[in-house]
Design a protein around this motif. Sequence first.
Motif, PDB file in Angstrom:
ATOM      1  N   PHE A 182       0.829  -1.206   0.000  1.00  0.00           N
ATOM      2  CA  PHE A 182       0.000   0.000   0.000  1.00  0.00           C
ATOM      3  C   PHE A 182       0.869   1.264   0.000  1.00  0.00           C
ATOM      4  N   ASN A 207       2.877   1.229  -3.608  1.00  0.00           N
ATOM      5  CA  ASN A 207       2.075   1.333  -4.834  1.00  0.00           C
ATOM      6  C   ASN A 207       0.873   2.263  -4.695  1.00  0.00           C
ATOM      7  N   GLY A 208       0.492   2.529  -3.462  1.00  0.00           N
ATOM      8  CA  GLY A 208      -0.655   3.407  -3.250  1.00  0.00           C
ATOM      9  C   GLY A 208      -0.253   4.850  -3.042  1.00  0.00           C
ATOM     10  N   ASN A 238       0.840   7.991  -5.946  1.00  0.00           N
ATOM     11  CA  ASN A 238      -0.200   9.028  -6.000  1.00  0.00           C
ATOM     12  C   ASN A 238       0.162  10.165  -5.044  1.00  0.00           C
TER      13      ASN A 238
END
Length: 345
Positions: free
Chosen positions: A128, A131-132, A136
């Motif tokens: 998370f 890649n999260g 972002n």
Amino acid sequence: MADWRKQFRAFCQKHRRAFGWWGLAGLAIALLAFVLWNASGMKTAAAELAAYAQYRFIQRALVVGILVSLCAALLGVSLVLKRFSMIGDGLSHVGFGALSIATACGYATAEAMPGFLPEGVRVALAGFLKNGISQNTLAFTLIVVILFAFLLLRLSESSAIKGDSAIAILSTGALAMGVLVTSFTSGMNTDVYNYLFGSILAMSATDVFLSVGLSVAVLALFLLFYNKIFAVTFDENFAAATGTPAKAYKMLMAVLAAVTIVVGMRMMGTMLISSLIIFPALTSMRVFRRFRQVVFSAAAVSVACFVAGMALSCLYSFPTGASIVLMNLIAFALFSALGAIRSKN
């Protein structure tokens, strides 16, 4: 000799309006003469700028920059009048801290997670973060800065901590956190330098779409609630007495400012983004006195200084943010001179 001086002084006092206009006319003539004298150089510069305008990253920077300049100028008038203009500086430092944390999340691994967590949880948490959040950064930064905007207003309403002190606490703490996180992970690399001082190359296609959407939303909300924002800006107590939820509109202005800062940080940098909020409003106030006139003038000055700064950056390879601030300084000096002439007349 004394009579001659008195007569000369009286003549100057009598014709000072004419002197002011003749001075402006002389400045315009000198500028026109400079342009004509350097016509060939101007043509070369225009051709070079036209070539730069073909690049996609320049087009993206222009679209986002013009929208951010408009948002910052419109909000800046209200923030400056309420003596809350340094909120831009504070929230931009918070944005740097959030960006640093989001960047550091890209280095997360399951082994680095707390050992007391089950292995599956550690793998999921690392995924998370990597890649999260790390992928972002703009969305993560936006959420953090908006939350800090709420916290900043709550602290500023406290009798124990005044507005400027609350901004200083949050801004220095967030900046220090960002520096510490950066030093433990990637160090002072190119990405961190771009976050601090801005870069037109930092805007990806995804960032552009998100930035355009957020900027249009800010402009729409400002225009929709223009009358309420006007009332809260000049007399918050009277606005509350007439039934206007003044605190809610103060919160709205803080949120809009937070969104504008986050959108413009990639291009202007965290150290310079607050100048887009402060300079256009102060520049316009040198000449105009009515709120609506100041708003329209600030918007025009902000966009013009942005475009001129972008052109200067492209032609001479200057940093984009610093070039835009330089244009704002020149505009402030010119408007100050014009305002002084008008006040004497």
